[in-house]
Design an enzyme around this catalytic site. Structure first.
Site, PDB file in Angstrom:
ATOM      1  N   TYR A 121       0.853   3.331  -1.712  1.00  0.00           N
ATOM      2  CA  TYR A 121       0.664   2.548  -2.948  1.00  0.00           C
ATOM      3  C   TYR A 121       1.957   2.486  -3.773  1.00  0.00           C
ATOM      4  O   TYR A 121       2.038   1.740  -4.747  1.00  0.00           O
ATOM      5  CB  TYR A 121      -0.431   3.163  -3.844  1.00  0.00           C
TER       6      TYR A 121
ATOM      7  N   LYS B 287      -2.341  10.271   0.279  1.00  0.00           N
ATOM      8  CA  LYS B 287      -2.620   9.952   1.697  1.00  0.00           C
ATOM      9  C   LYS B 287      -1.337   9.816   2.512  1.00  0.00           C
ATOM     10  O   LYS B 287      -0.316   9.341   2.009  1.00  0.00           O
ATOM     11  CB  LYS B 287      -3.425   8.643   1.788  1.00  0.00           C
TER      12      LYS B 287
ATOM     13  N   ASP C  44      -7.010   9.029  -7.343  1.00  0.00           N
ATOM     14  CA  ASP C  44      -6.829   8.772  -5.910  1.00  0.00           C
ATOM     15  C   ASP C  44      -5.645   7.827  -5.705  1.00  0.00           C
ATOM     16  O   ASP C  44      -5.720   6.642  -6.032  1.00  0.00           O
ATOM     17  CB  ASP C  44      -8.107   8.141  -5.345  1.00  0.00           C
TER      18      ASP C  44
ATOM     19  N   HIS D 283      -4.381   8.164   6.195  1.00  0.00           N
ATOM     20  CA  HIS D 283      -4.781   6.878   5.615  1.00  0.00           C
ATOM     21  C   HIS D 283      -5.539   5.971   6.593  1.00  0.00           C
ATOM     22  O   HIS D 283      -6.512   5.310   6.224  1.00  0.00           O
ATOM     23  CB  HIS D 283      -3.538   6.165   5.071  1.00  0.00           C
TER      24      HIS D 283
END
Ligand code: A2P
Length: 271
Positions: free
Chosen positions: A50, A75, A45, A108
């Protein structure tokens, strides 16, 4: 994939119930993903926000595991929702991940414009770039608005869920609408690891407190995304299938809810 370790989504896709989370894994991301795949994880994930999709992509490639045996989630970031850049954002993520499709694409946060963005995600699913679409950090009110305006029910809602934070109203709504729950920061970013009630249950089962928390979520049918960059913890966090919590132990865990978030509130976020 072993059927005991997978759950079905409403769009008929099958998803492994334990994923490696890579939020804040930074420069350790590639090795963490390789260690996780080695330990038997098949679900990773990540997210555009990120900034480690490239590292995830490199690890997937290096692992040599067949694409169809992996389940990859990424996301859509808030700025891309607000700026109507859904298609561009997904293509960018696919490029970084070195993939032709993602198994699950999540919105997100419920940023302004989320209904329009979701409708665009539906098109991208129809075009084959996404196997399942879902949302993250959507509370009941966001979901009610979404469902009234789109064609496909989200397969998943990924929420902050841990023993000390359970948004029961949203969790109940998801259950009623067959939206699969996923728990981000299931260990409360580490803050739930030393609760005496969990330590007592852990001692009885000769498991770690992390394993008790993750097992509690699995027994509720909730997909878990524990994050670790340490190999021994990565291994520990998927060794959850050789014991079972009793009904009483499940209730003890349920009652630890003190509505204490470790992350932002989806009704009041400013990013
Ligand atoms: P690390 O990455 O250094 O191993 P959450 O998934 O709830 O956000 O929790 C992640 C935090 O918990 C990270 O700080 C991670 O540290 C730590 N962690 C993950 N798995 C375990 C474990 N099995 N035992 C102890 N700490 C863990």
């Amino acid at each position: 994939m072993n059927k005991d370790t997978c759950v079905k989504l409403c769009c008929d896709t099958t998803m492994p119930i334990v994923a490696l989370g890579v939020w804040k894994s930074g420069e350790n991301t590639k090795q963490a993903v390789l260690d996780a795949i080695d330990a038997g994880y098949r679900h990773i994930d990540t997210a555009a926000a990120y900034h480690n999709e490239e590292a995830v992509g490199e690890a997937i490639k290096e692992s040599g595991i067949k694409r169809e045996d992996l389940f990859i989630t990424t996301k859509l970031w808030n700025e891309d929702i607000r700026k109507h850049r859904v298609r561009e954002a997904l293509m960018d993520s696919l490029h970084k991940l070195q993939l032709d499709y993602v198994d699950l694409y999540l919105m997100h946060w419920p940023a302004e414009g989320y209904v329009e963005a979701y409708l665009e995600m539906e098109k991208l699913k129809d075009e084959g770039y996404i196997k399942a679409i879902g949302v993250s950090n959507f509370r009941r009110s966001h979901l009610e608005n979404l469902l009234a305006n789109v064609h496909k029910i989200p397969s998943v809602d990924q929420l902050e869920i841990n023993p000390q934070f359970q948004d029961l109203e949203t969790m109940e709504y998801c259950k009623e609408n067959k939206i699969r729950l996923e728990a981000w920061s299931p260990l409360g970013s580490g803050s739930c690891l030393y609760l005496p009630e969990i330590e007592r249950i852990a001692a009885k089962h000769q498991k770690s407190t992390a394993q008790i928390i993750l097992r509690w979520l699995l027994q509720k049918g909730i997909v878990v995304l524990p994050k670790s960059v340490h190999k021994e913890r990565i291994i520990e966090n998927i060794n959850l299938f050789d014991f079972e919590l009793t009904e009483t132990e499940m209730l003890v865990m349920d009652h630890l809810n003190i509505h204490k978030r470790t992350g932002p509130d989806p009704d009041h976020f400013n990013f």
